[in-house]
Design a protein around this motif. Structure first.
Motif, PDB file in Angstrom:
ATOM      1  N   GLU A  23      56.225  35.866  39.962  1.00  0.00           N
ATOM      2  CA  GLU A  23      55.429  36.792  40.766  1.00  0.00           C
ATOM      3  C   GLU A  23      55.774  38.230  40.398  1.00  0.00           C
ATOM      4  O   GLU A  23      56.930  38.620  40.345  1.00  0.00           O
ATOM      5  CB  GLU A  23      55.727  36.547  42.249  1.00  0.00           C
ATOM      6  CG  GLU A  23      54.776  37.239  43.156  1.00  0.00           C
ATOM      7  CD  GLU A  23      53.676  36.326  43.639  1.00  0.00           C
ATOM      8  OE1 GLU A  23      52.793  36.867  44.268  1.00  0.00           O
ATOM      9  OE2 GLU A  23      53.694  35.121  43.388  1.00  0.00           O
ATOM     10  N   GLY A  24      54.750  39.023  40.109  1.00  0.00           N
ATOM     11  CA  GLY A  24      54.928  40.442  39.835  1.00  0.00           C
ATOM     12  C   GLY A  24      55.326  40.763  38.410  1.00  0.00           C
ATOM     13  O   GLY A  24      55.441  41.922  38.064  1.00  0.00           O
ATOM     14  N   ASN A  25      55.566  39.773  37.584  1.00  0.00           N
ATOM     15  CA  ASN A  25      55.962  40.016  36.199  1.00  0.00           C
ATOM     16  C   ASN A  25      54.700  40.040  35.336  1.00  0.00           C
ATOM     17  O   ASN A  25      54.010  39.037  35.185  1.00  0.00           O
ATOM     18  CB  ASN A  25      56.933  38.927  35.742  1.00  0.00           C
ATOM     19  CG  ASN A  25      57.498  39.196  34.359  1.00  0.00           C
ATOM     20  OD1 ASN A  25      56.953  39.985  33.595  1.00  0.00           O
ATOM     21  ND2 ASN A  25      58.583  38.519  34.047  1.00  0.00           N
ATOM     22  N   PHE A  26      54.404  41.200  34.760  1.00  0.00           N
ATOM     23  CA  PHE A  26      53.189  41.377  33.970  1.00  0.00           C
ATOM     24  C   PHE A  26      53.199  40.514  32.708  1.00  0.00           C
ATOM     25  O   PHE A  26      52.199  39.894  32.363  1.00  0.00           O
ATOM     26  CB  PHE A  26      53.015  42.862  33.604  1.00  0.00           C
ATOM     27  CG  PHE A  26      51.781  43.116  32.789  1.00  0.00           C
ATOM     28  CD1 PHE A  26      50.519  43.073  33.379  1.00  0.00           C
ATOM     29  CD2 PHE A  26      51.870  43.381  31.423  1.00  0.00           C
ATOM     30  CE1 PHE A  26      49.381  43.301  32.627  1.00  0.00           C
ATOM     31  CE2 PHE A  26      50.734  43.612  30.669  1.00  0.00           C
ATOM     32  CZ  PHE A  26      49.492  43.575  31.267  1.00  0.00           C
ATOM     33  N   ASP A  27      54.350  40.452  32.013  1.00  0.00           N
ATOM     34  CA  ASP A  27      54.452  39.650  30.786  1.00  0.00           C
ATOM     35  C   ASP A  27      54.203  38.171  31.078  1.00  0.00           C
ATOM     36  O   ASP A  27      53.571  37.469  30.287  1.00  0.00           O
ATOM     37  CB  ASP A  27      55.834  39.819  30.137  1.00  0.00           C
ATOM     38  CG  ASP A  27      56.016  41.208  29.553  1.00  0.00           C
ATOM     39  OD1 ASP A  27      54.994  41.867  29.263  1.00  0.00           O
ATOM     40  OD2 ASP A  27      57.182  41.616  29.377  1.00  0.00           O
ATOM     41  N   SER A  28      54.691  37.714  32.212  1.00  0.00           N
ATOM     42  CA  SER A  28      54.504  36.314  32.601  1.00  0.00           C
ATOM     43  C   SER A  28      53.023  36.030  32.841  1.00  0.00           C
ATOM     44  O   SER A  28      52.509  34.984  32.434  1.00  0.00           O
ATOM     45  CB  SER A  28      55.319  36.029  33.862  1.00  0.00           C
ATOM     46  OG  SER A  28      55.064  34.748  34.329  1.00  0.00           O
ATOM     47  N   LYS A  29      52.334  36.976  33.473  1.00  0.00           N
ATOM     48  CA  LYS A  29      50.903  36.803  33.730  1.00  0.00           C
ATOM     49  C   LYS A  29      50.113  36.789  32.431  1.00  0.00           C
ATOM     50  O   LYS A  29      49.209  35.970  32.257  1.00  0.00           O
ATOM     51  CB  LYS A  29      50.396  37.919  34.649  1.00  0.00           C
ATOM     52  CG  LYS A  29      48.891  37.903  34.846  1.00  0.00           C
ATOM     53  CD  LYS A  29      48.497  38.196  36.248  1.00  0.00           C
ATOM     54  CE  LYS A  29      47.012  38.278  36.462  1.00  0.00           C
ATOM     55  NZ  LYS A  29      46.223  37.184  35.973  1.00  0.00           N
ATOM     56  N   VAL A  30      50.454  37.658  31.497  1.00  0.00           N
ATOM     57  CA  VAL A  30      49.772  37.704  30.197  1.00  0.00           C
ATOM     58  C   VAL A  30      50.002  36.395  29.444  1.00  0.00           C
ATOM     59  O   VAL A  30      49.074  35.831  28.850  1.00  0.00           O
ATOM     60  CB  VAL A  30      50.262  38.921  29.359  1.00  0.00           C
ATOM     61  CG1 VAL A  30      49.774  38.850  27.928  1.00  0.00           C
ATOM     62  CG2 VAL A  30      49.801  40.220  30.007  1.00  0.00           C
ATOM     63  N   ALA A  31      51.237  35.873  29.480  1.00  0.00           N
ATOM     64  CA  ALA A  31      51.557  34.609  28.795  1.00  0.00           C
ATOM     65  C   ALA A  31      50.761  33.463  29.411  1.00  0.00           C
ATOM     66  O   ALA A  31      50.234  32.608  28.686  1.00  0.00           O
ATOM     67  CB  ALA A  31      53.052  34.328  28.869  1.00  0.00           C
ATOM     68  N   CYS A  32      50.633  33.438  30.729  1.00  0.00           N
ATOM     69  CA  CYS A  32      49.868  32.383  31.401  1.00  0.00           C
ATOM     70  C   CYS A  32      48.385  32.484  31.072  1.00  0.00           C
ATOM     71  O   CYS A  32      47.722  31.457  30.849  1.00  0.00           O
ATOM     72  CB  CYS A  32      50.071  32.455  32.911  1.00  0.00           C
ATOM     73  SG  CYS A  32      51.628  31.749  33.425  1.00  0.00           S
ATOM     74  N   ASP A  33      47.867  33.694  31.030  1.00  0.00           N
ATOM     75  CA  ASP A  33      46.458  33.882  30.676  1.00  0.00           C
ATOM     76  C   ASP A  33      46.194  33.437  29.232  1.00  0.00           C
ATOM     77  O   ASP A  33      45.188  32.776  28.951  1.00  0.00           O
ATOM     78  CB  ASP A  33      46.040  35.347  30.858  1.00  0.00           C
ATOM     79  CG  ASP A  33      45.932  35.746  32.329  1.00  0.00           C
ATOM     80  OD1 ASP A  33      45.894  34.834  33.190  1.00  0.00           O
ATOM     81  OD2 ASP A  33      45.890  36.963  32.603  1.00  0.00           O
ATOM     82  N   ALA A  34      47.096  33.782  28.328  1.00  0.00           N
ATOM     83  CA  ALA A  34      46.945  33.379  26.923  1.00  0.00           C
ATOM     84  C   ALA A  34      47.020  31.862  26.800  1.00  0.00           C
ATOM     85  O   ALA A  34      46.238  31.246  26.072  1.00  0.00           O
ATOM     86  CB  ALA A  34      48.028  34.040  26.067  1.00  0.00           C
ATOM     87  N   TRP A  35      47.960  31.249  27.547  1.00  0.00           N
ATOM     88  CA  TRP A  35      48.084  29.794  27.513  1.00  0.00           C
ATOM     89  C   TRP A  35      46.808  29.151  28.068  1.00  0.00           C
ATOM     90  O   TRP A  35      46.300  28.182  27.495  1.00  0.00           O
ATOM     91  CB  TRP A  35      49.304  29.326  28.313  1.00  0.00           C
ATOM     92  CG  TRP A  35      49.524  27.854  28.174  1.00  0.00           C
ATOM     93  CD1 TRP A  35      50.288  27.240  27.246  1.00  0.00           C
ATOM     94  CD2 TRP A  35      48.926  26.829  28.965  1.00  0.00           C
ATOM     95  NE1 TRP A  35      50.207  25.881  27.407  1.00  0.00           N
ATOM     96  CE2 TRP A  35      49.376  25.592  28.453  1.00  0.00           C
ATOM     97  CE3 TRP A  35      48.057  26.815  30.044  1.00  0.00           C
ATOM     98  CZ2 TRP A  35      48.996  24.371  28.993  1.00  0.00           C
ATOM     99  CZ3 TRP A  35      47.677  25.591  30.579  1.00  0.00           C
ATOM    100  CH2 TRP A  35      48.137  24.385  30.053  1.00  0.00           C
TER     101      TRP A  35
END
Length: 168
Positions: A23-35
């Motif tokens: 939650e709140g981690n931008f890099d994590s959100k980008v990685a999930c979107d790419a996945w």
């Protein structure tokens, strides 16, 4: 399909789970979107390769991994059925006097090759003994001669002897 997905660099979506998000981690959100995007592509390439009737059965599966596992489970069941079919062919094979020995031996060799290809390898001595036992009734004398032979013979040697005997 595996080769195609490999060339597209998407094959790993068939075996990997989505990355964990924080939650709140931008890099994590980008990685999930790419996945998610890659999984979407992989899933749809697999679905696109299916027949329309199969597509209707599998389109509701959410991820490429679960879709692949579902298809793989179905395929492996058919593979087990194919093994049973080949074993049945092997056990029920009978040589007859009305066909040439050469063609019957070739048919038997194809069945033995299918058994080997499906991972059901048989001992060479067993194969030779099996071919001898399957000889037709008119070959009884030659069959007894082969059974009482002391020197062990390979399958290729037996086939050569059968061809020579047939010519005689």
């Amino acid at each position: 399909m595996l080769f195609y997905l490999t060339t597209l660099n998407l094959v790993w979506f068939l075996h990997e789970d989505p990355p964990a998000t924080t939650e709140g981690n931008f890099d994590s959100k980008v990685a999930c979107d790419a996945w998610s995007h890659g999984d979407f592509l992989c899933r749809n390439y697999v679905l696109n390769a299916l027949d329309n009737t199969l597509y209707n059965l599998y389109y509701s599966i959410e991820t490429a991994k679960s879709l692949w596992e579902s298809l793989e489970k179905k395929y492996k069941i058919q593979s087990a059925g194919l093994k049973k079919f080949i074993v049945g062919q092997f056990l029920n094979f009978k040589m007859v006097d009305s066909k040439s020995m050469t063609s019957q031996v070739q048919d038997l060799q194809l069945i033995l090759h299918d058994l080997d290809a499906k991972g059901m390898k048989l001992n060479e001595s067993f194969k030779v003994a099996m071919v001898i036992e399957k000889l037709p009734p008119s070959w009884k004398v030659f069959k007894n001669y082969l059974k009482h032979k002391k020197k062990e013979m390979g399958l290729e040697d037996l086939i050569l002897r059968l061809r020579i005997e047939e010519d005689n």
